[in-house]
Enzyme design. Structure first.
Site, PDB file in Angstrom:
ATOM      1  N   GLU A  80      37.541  12.875 -21.831  1.00  0.00           N
ATOM      2  CA  GLU A  80      36.154  12.403 -21.840  1.00  0.00           C
ATOM      3  C   GLU A  80      35.447  12.622 -20.502  1.00  0.00           C
ATOM      4  O   GLU A  80      34.765  11.743 -19.981  1.00  0.00           O
ATOM      5  CB  GLU A  80      36.108  10.915 -22.239  1.00  0.00           C
ATOM      6  CG  GLU A  80      36.643  10.677 -23.646  1.00  0.00           C
ATOM      7  CD  GLU A  80      36.649   9.217 -24.060  1.00  0.00           C
ATOM      8  OE1 GLU A  80      36.516   8.942 -25.265  1.00  0.00           O
ATOM      9  OE2 GLU A  80      36.796   8.339 -23.171  1.00  0.00           O
ATOM     10  N   HIS A  99      36.284   9.117 -16.050  1.00  0.00           N
ATOM     11  CA  HIS A  99      36.757   7.724 -15.992  1.00  0.00           C
ATOM     12  C   HIS A  99      37.068   7.307 -14.549  1.00  0.00           C
ATOM     13  O   HIS A  99      38.105   6.687 -14.287  1.00  0.00           O
ATOM     14  CB  HIS A  99      37.981   7.542 -16.877  1.00  0.00           C
ATOM     15  CG  HIS A  99      37.674   7.599 -18.348  1.00  0.00           C
ATOM     16  ND1 HIS A  99      37.002   6.587 -18.999  1.00  0.00           N
ATOM     17  CD2 HIS A  99      37.931   8.546 -19.279  1.00  0.00           C
ATOM     18  CE1 HIS A  99      36.876   6.911 -20.287  1.00  0.00           C
ATOM     19  NE2 HIS A  99      37.411   8.100 -20.481  1.00  0.00           N
ATOM     20  N   ASP A 120      40.342   3.320 -14.091  1.00  0.00           N
ATOM     21  CA  ASP A 120      39.264   3.708 -14.998  1.00  0.00           C
ATOM     22  C   ASP A 120      37.940   3.355 -14.339  1.00  0.00           C
ATOM     23  O   ASP A 120      37.908   2.905 -13.189  1.00  0.00           O
ATOM     24  CB  ASP A 120      39.410   3.027 -16.362  1.00  0.00           C
ATOM     25  CG  ASP A 120      38.986   3.949 -17.501  1.00  0.00           C
ATOM     26  OD1 ASP A 120      37.775   4.279 -17.559  1.00  0.00           O
ATOM     27  OD2 ASP A 120      39.838   4.342 -18.305  1.00  0.00           O
TER      28      ASP A 120
END
Length: 548
Positions: free
Chosen positions: A322, A249, A178
């Site tokens: 995302e 990420h 991440d």
């Protein structure tokens, strides 16, 4: 009765009269195909009981003791446990079923059977005479552990595999990368861990909090660590699904290799591993060079996570959630790539990125799974979806012919707070009580029978932004994971008709098992004084979560 405290609840229990007493003369026989379960059970019983548990060569030598055997007619993961005057017989449709039956046996022996050494040398060990017949509702019964935001050392992961096995869960989804850290050694790209696995400091609490932990935080798993984790899981019939998150990420990877970022938009050489939380604008550059880099990552990953290591082991999770497109919109390189590929826009560019790895993995006999954003732009037939933004993504995926794992944030994200009270540590998201999780239904009612078959199962997700150590992970995960395990395993009625008071009564015994296992769960009366974290800002959301 002890048989009424089993978690997850079995399908059929027929109590008998009497009990089987286990003594120093009791033996353990593991029939053909159950040898691995026999080794595990023998070690667990010897440690907890202090009894010798000799290995019997023939079933008759284990009369009065424990016998393990395959009974293929029972079906995958199903088991039958019979305790009577001849001893205890655990039969399974396969070795996984025998293991599940052995875990039920451990519960029947009482909470002290979960300890690593005997606490009373004069203890009399008995199993009530009973017949238990059981099988799982769902094939995928999982837990996602985020080891990227806060690193969990290898020993902690092994411990969670034991806890999963005790609850008949069979998939560990390991979130390895991440913005805040890269946790897997890739020998071809050493800077991923040399640089990407450490951040200089860490935000304490929600990203709006003014508090910082100024200590560097990090760590990673060596390739041998991961081989050990996979092997340990396989012995417990648990599959490990690794996640390498792309194209968002990814700041930890860009900090290690700046050429992976959008260097024509931002100074990627100045980026460091991110030290706070939220959705990060620094995403991977959508270029052929980036694809080649991650192919190299995945080549090593596939060797570490072989396709035959356990349930759902062919799957590789690629994230896909995302991904903020602002840098792509500003990037000349990205715009040229869109034009070259004849794509409509940046959303289609992400679909191209994900689709490349869908095909790449399929060519190697693997299956891609990603968060529900990967549905945008279409997916190859073999790809599967983790539905996290509510049920809608799962419904769309199932109707499009894709397999689905249901893990909606509003229901089974265990970083969400467990109570609305002021003592709840770092309150995040909606209130999700033990009862809320127990009444979670993974299969949306609007699906047809054929579409429902696409729901592989469910998992609870444990995101660790505000969980800095094992105690905090335990607190957020338990006892709610026990409720999720019953949702995933047991044939329960409709959510409103579920016997939560009965589950609470069974949890009274289960808390003693968790105590024996050393789990720092949230007590039903609220957090213990040392579990509270006064003054640390969270992000509570008031009201019930949306239903869809």
């Amino acid at each position: 009765m002890v048989t009424t405290s089993l978690i997850p609840a079995p399908r059929h229990v027929v109590p008998g009269a009497g009990e089987t007493r286990l003594t120093a003369d009791s033996a353990l026989h593991a029939g053909a195909g159950t040898e691995g379960v026999g080794r595990w059970l023998g070690a667990a019983l010897r440690a907890a009981t202090g009894l010798p548990w000799p290995e019997a060569r023939e079933p008759a030598e284990a009369e009065g003791g424990v016998r393990l055997a395959l009974a293929p007619g029972l079906g995958a993961e199903a088991y039958r446990l019979v305790s009577d005057r001849t001893g205890v017989l655990v039969e399974g449709g396969d070795a996984a079923g025998v293991l599940h039956g052995a875990q039920t046996l451990r519960q029947l022996l009482g909470p002290d059977a979960f300890r690593r050494a005997p606490v009373r040398r004069d203890r009399v060990w008995t199993v009530p005479h009973t017949t238990v017949e059981d099988a799982p509702r769902f094939r995928w019964r999982g837990l996602m552990l985020d080891v990227a935001r806060h690193f969990m050392p290898k020993e902690g992961v092994l411990r969670y595999l034991d806890l999963m096995s005790a609850h008949k869960l069979n998939v560990l989804h390991l979130h390895l990368t991440d913005d805040q850290g890269w946790r897997v050694e890739i020998q071809r790209y050493p800077r991923l861990t040399e640089v990407g696995s450490w951040r200089a400091r860490t935000k304490i609490g929600h990203r709006a909090s003014p508090l910082w932990d100024e200590r560097p935080h990090g760590g990673h798993y060596t390739q041998d660590d991961l081989r050990e984790i996979v092997a340990y899981a396989a012995e417990r019939h648990i599959g490990v699904v690794p996640e390498i998150d792309v194209p968002g990420h990814s700041q930890a990877a860009i900090a290690a290799y700046p050429e992976l970022g959008n260097g024509d938009v931002v100074d990627t050489a100045a980026l460091t591993v991110w030290d706070t939380w939220g959705i990060n604008p620094n995403v991977l550059a959508p270029t052929e060079d980036t694809l080649r880099f991650y192919e190299g990552v995945l080549e090593e990953l596939l060797e570490l996570f072989p396709a035959d290591a356990g349930p759902f082991s062919p799957f590789v999770h690629i994230g896909g959630d995302e991904c903020v497109k602002d840098q792509w919109r500003a990037s000349k390189t990205a715009r040229e790539q869109i034009a070259k590929l004849g794509l409509a826009d940046e959303d289609a560019l992400q679909s191209w990125f994900i689709g490349h790895f869908d095909r790449w993995l399929a060519e190697r006999g693997r299956r891609l799974i990603g968060w529900d954003e990967i549905l945008q732009g279409g997916l190859a037939p073999g790809a599967a979806v983790s539905s996290w933004r509510g049920y809608a993504g799962g419904v769309t995926a199932a109707r499009a012919g894709h397999d689905v794992v249901m893990c909606p944030e509003q229901q089974v994200y265990l970083d969400h707070r467990q109570d609305a009270g002021p003592d709840e540590p770092v309150p995040i998201g909606y209130v999700r009580t033990l009862e809320d999780v127990y009444r979670f239904e993974p299969v949306p009612a609007e699906l047809t029978r054929e579409e429902r078959a696409r729901v592989l199962g469910t998992q609870a997700n444990v995101w660790t932004e505000v969980m800095e150590d094992q105690g905090r992970v335990d607190y957020q995960t338990f006892p709610r994971l026990a409720a999720l395990s019953e949702v995933a395993w047991s044939e329960l009625p409709a959510p409103a008709d579920r016997d939560f008071p009965g589950f609470e009564r069974r949890m009274t015994e289960h808390y003693r098992r968790l105590d024996a296992l050393g789990v720092a769960y949230r007590p039903p009366t609220g957090p213990r004084p040392w579990q509270r974290r006064p003054g640390v800002l969270g992000r509570p959301i008031d009201g019930p979560p949306p239903a869809g």
